[in-house]
Design a protein around this motif. Structure first.
Motif, mmCIF file in Angstrom:
data_model
loop_
_atom_site.group_PDB
_atom_site.id
_atom_site.type_symbol
_atom_site.label_atom_id
_atom_site.label_comp_id
_atom_site.label_asym_id
_atom_site.label_seq_id
_atom_site.Cartn_x
_atom_site.Cartn_y
_atom_site.Cartn_z
ATOM 1 N N ILE A 9 52.758 4.500 42.322
ATOM 2 C CA ILE A 9 52.846 4.703 40.860
ATOM 3 C C ILE A 9 54.037 5.450 40.712
ATOM 4 O O ILE A 9 54.817 4.953 39.536
ATOM 5 N N ASN A 10 54.307 6.034 41.381
ATOM 6 C CA ASN A 10 55.517 6.356 40.690
ATOM 7 C C ASN A 10 56.714 5.599 40.939
ATOM 8 O O ASN A 10 58.058 5.559 39.966
ATOM 9 N N GLY B 103 45.452 15.699 37.323
ATOM 10 C CA GLY B 103 46.043 16.474 35.832
ATOM 11 C C GLY B 103 47.772 15.058 36.720
ATOM 12 O O GLY B 103 48.451 15.449 36.347
ATOM 13 N N LEU B 104 47.526 14.470 37.746
ATOM 14 C CA LEU B 104 48.825 13.630 38.207
ATOM 15 C C LEU B 104 48.825 12.754 37.536
ATOM 16 O O LEU B 104 50.353 12.373 37.380
ATOM 17 N N ILE B 105 48.011 11.900 37.378
ATOM 18 C CA ILE B 105 48.016 10.599 37.123
ATOM 19 C C ILE B 105 47.352 10.457 35.421
ATOM 20 O O ILE B 105 46.642 11.351 35.042
ATOM 21 N N LYS C 7 43.166 -1.266 32.619
ATOM 22 C CA LYS C 7 43.249 -0.253 32.726
ATOM 23 C C LYS C 7 44.883 0.164 33.527
ATOM 24 O O LYS C 7 45.352 -0.671 34.495
ATOM 25 N N TYR C 8 46.094 1.156 32.648
ATOM 26 C CA TYR C 8 46.740 1.121 33.386
ATOM 27 C C TYR C 8 47.224 3.022 34.039
ATOM 28 O O TYR C 8 46.390 3.465 33.107
ATOM 29 N N TYR C 9 47.818 2.868 35.238
ATOM 30 C CA TYR C 9 48.045 3.880 34.896
ATOM 31 C C TYR C 9 49.643 4.628 35.539
ATOM 32 O O TYR C 9 50.643 3.670 35.764
ATOM 33 N N ARG C 10 50.255 5.926 35.282
ATOM 34 C CA ARG C 10 50.887 6.222 35.107
ATOM 35 C C ARG C 10 51.059 7.236 35.112
ATOM 36 O O ARG C 10 50.234 8.341 35.573
ATOM 37 N N ILE D 32 56.198 15.908 38.426
ATOM 38 C CA ILE D 32 55.221 15.651 39.576
ATOM 39 C C ILE D 32 56.028 15.130 40.551
ATOM 40 O O ILE D 32 56.554 15.522 41.826
ATOM 41 N N PRO D 33 57.105 13.955 40.192
ATOM 42 C CA PRO D 33 58.625 12.902 40.978
ATOM 43 C C PRO D 33 58.789 15.186 41.481
ATOM 44 O O PRO D 33 58.841 14.700 42.455
#
Length: 130
Positions: A48-49, A81-83, A92-95, A101-102
């Motif tokens: 995702i990242n 709370g990471l994504i 659905k989209y994940y970010r 986090i990076p």
């Protein structure tokens, strides 16, 4: 407390000499690191990242697991709370949910590179199965 190795970029070390952890934060930190300790969740987080945003189908491909198992891992990452999850119609989209986090992932990577032998020899900490 030992100081961080000098090869860590200073931008990633902002505030590291301050009170790093309050005792009251330990349960939440343990849950966060528990979420990161599972290989499939870490793989999903990194994918995702790298992409910036992934749809559910792409997450299933990245995980190599069924849609149901992938959904469980994505729910854990979102719950910690990471994504963040964004609905667009039925998809659905994940970010990544937090710009820190990076940096956390980068610090972990730098540590692994510096301590690979020690980490590989550690018998106490073993990754969990998906």
């Amino acid at each position: 407390m030992r100081s961080a190795p000098s090869k860590f970029p200073k931008t990633l070390l902002r505030g590291c000499n301050e009170n790093l952890i309050e005792f009251g934060d330990i349960p939440q930190l343990a849950r966060l690191f528990g979420a990161l300790a599972e290989p499939t969740r870490l793989k999903l987080l990194l994918a995702i990242n790298a992409a910036g945003r992934l749809g559910a189908t792409e997450c299933v491909k990245a995980s190599g697991l069924s849609q149901g198992r992938t959904s469980v891992h994505l729910s854990c990452l979102a719950g910690c709370g990471l994504i963040a999850v964004e609905r667009v119609g039925r998809r659905k989209y994940y970010r990544i949910a937090d710009p820190a986090i990076p940096d956390i992932l980068q610090l972990a990577r730098l540590h692994v590179q510096a301590a690979t032998t020690t980490i590989n020899e550690c018998q106490s900490a073993q990754p969990t199965a998906s």
